[in-house]
Design an enzyme around this catalytic site. Structure first.
Site, short mmCIF file in Angstrom:
data_model
loop_
_atom_site.label_atom_id
_atom_site.label_comp_id
_atom_site.label_asym_id
_atom_site.label_seq_id
_atom_site.Cartn_x
_atom_site.Cartn_y
_atom_site.Cartn_z
N CYS A 1 -24.10 -4.27 2.83
CA CYS A 1 -23.40 -2.75 3.31
C CYS A 1 -24.12 -1.83 3.82
CB CYS A 1 -22.60 -2.49 1.78
SG CYS A 1 -21.73 -0.86 2.04
N CYS B 1 -14.52 -0.96 8.83
CA CYS B 1 -15.83 -1.76 8.62
C CYS B 1 -15.42 -3.03 7.99
CB CYS B 1 -16.84 -1.02 7.80
SG CYS B 1 -18.52 -1.90 7.56
N CYS C 1 -19.65 -12.81 3.83
CA CYS C 1 -19.24 -13.67 2.93
C CYS C 1 -19.31 -15.10 3.43
CB CYS C 1 -17.81 -12.95 2.54
SG CYS C 1 -17.22 -13.99 0.96
N ASP D 1 0.83 -1.30 -0.01
CA ASP D 1 0.10 0.07 -0.06
C ASP D 1 0.74 1.16 -0.06
OD1 ASP D 1 -2.08 -1.64 0.27
OD2 ASP D 1 -2.48 -1.36 2.32
N CYS E 1 -22.53 -9.49 0.04
CA CYS E 1 -21.82 -8.34 0.46
C CYS E 1 -22.41 -7.23 -0.09
CB CYS E 1 -20.18 -8.45 -0.02
SG CYS E 1 -20.31 -8.77 -1.87
#
Length: 379
Positions: A203, A246, A253, A139, A199
């Site tokens: 949300c 979150c 899943c 990242d 999913c």
């Protein structure tokens, strides 16, 4: 390189070295992400990156690893499990008086852990191959790590946009090592989400706007971590008690039934962050915040955004006179924080009024029954 190498054997050795360094899987792919470029551009054009200007600033470089390290021929993609044994998902999320921190952030900052291991892997490769070039990423640069992981066979892209693995679900970090060696590549896995849309439907803010596409501006992780200013009011009630990130799309899943636990001590939850009372978190001064979050990914949002997030969660908590008092105690410290405090206090006052109605309703019902029976009103 001073002498010919058995590249197939080297690839196998690299995978074994990766496992010995604590990675759960190592895959290899080439640098061609051409199919991703139109998808990335469409995502940027729709402003789904929100205030993450660096996403647009680097443009298509994210899909061109060879531009980050000239001469790059292969990407070594790795994954490392992070799910702790006692994640306490439900007990924390179901108690609105506690603060929920995304489980990847409960321990030490994963950027440092993975980068150090990737550097060791690069050193091992250089020791074998001589003057080869490598560069580790976690990242830390404009790189499409998920498409690379999928291309390297670590899993497939789920409808929540995360990488899913048949044996491990999605509870893992990703990292990459760019190298200038023409290693044999691995084959991608078949997509296995099928018709499941769990999913997408779960949300809280509707951030997954289509399979594999997330509008970051609606995502709770973005709102509590990346967004620097005020959280839009429309999303504040939906955030609940999530104060950093979150996990909802992962929790729902079906493939995460097979999620593997981590054996890395660095990812063990810090007790003070595991299931903390919101009122305690809001009382932290900046020195306390910096001390407790030292070496943690949480530190990067800073004390102000931390208080902003906790204020929203306190507004979403059940009515408690103490909460209103605690919120008011920080008024005047910062205009942006004040806005969230006023909102949270208003939410608490609304709940107080609703609570008063609920308390009075049984008394009113008893009074009505008494009148109907012709009994004295004080009966």
């Amino acid at each position: 390189m001073s002498h010919p190498l058995d590249l197939h054997q080297l690839a196998q050795d690299i995978k074994q070295w990766g496992l010995s360094l604590g990675f759960q899987q190592v895959g290899i792919c080439d640098t061609d992400l051409t199919p991703e470029e139109p998808r990335l551009q469409a995502w940027l054009d729709k402003q789904y990156h929100g205030e993450m200007d660096w996403m647009a600033r680097h443009g298509m470089m994210r899909a061109r690893p060879h531009e980050l390290l000239p001469g790059t021929l292969r990407v070594i993609s790795v994954r490392m499990n992070y799910l702790p044994a006692k994640a306490a998902f439900a007990s924390t999320l179901k108690n609105p008086r506690l603060g929920y921190v995304s489980r990847y952030a409960l321990g030490r900052d994963y950027h440092k852990v993975l980068r150090n291991r990737l550097k060791k892997l690069g050193d091992m490769i250089r020791e074998r191959c001589g003057d080869t070039q490598y560069r580790p990423f976690v990242d830390s640069a404009p790189l499409l790590e998920r498409p690379l992981a999928a291309k390297a066979g670590l899993g497939w892209t789920g409808k929540h946009s995360l990488i899913l693995n048949r044996e491990a679900g999605s509870w893992f970090f990703l990292g990459e090592l760019l190298v200038d060696i023409p290693l044999p590549v691995d084959q991608p896995q078949q997509e296995n989400c099928g018709r499941c849309v769990a999913c997408i439907t779960t949300c809280p803010t509707g951030a997954i706007v289509e399979p594999g596409v997330v509008d970051a501006r609606r995502c709770i992780s973005y709102l509590t971590i990346e967004l620097e200013g005020a959280i839009p009011q429309e999303f504040r009630p939906l955030i609940g008690n999530r104060i950093y990130g979150c996990d909802d799309c992962q929790l729902i899943c079906p493939w995460n039934r097979y999620g593997q636990l981590t054996d890395e001590d660095d990812f063990s939850p810090r007790a003070v962050l595991h299931a903390p009372p919101l009122t305690e978190l809001f009382a932290w001064d900046e020195a306390t915040f910096l001390r407790i979050t030292e070496g943690s990914a949480i530190r990067r949002i800073g004390h102000l955004r931390w208080l902003r997030n906790v204020a929203v969660a306190l507004g979403n908590a059940p009515y408690d006179k103490e909460i209103t008092t605690i919120l008011a105690s920080r008024l005047g410290e910062n205009p942006m924080l004040d806005e969230h405090i006023h909102w949270a206090v208003s939410q608490q006052q609304d709940k107080r009024a609703a609570y008063a109605v609920e308390v009075q309703r049984p008394q009113q019902k008893r009074l009505v029954r008494a009148i109907e029976k012709g009994l004295p009103r004080d009966a």
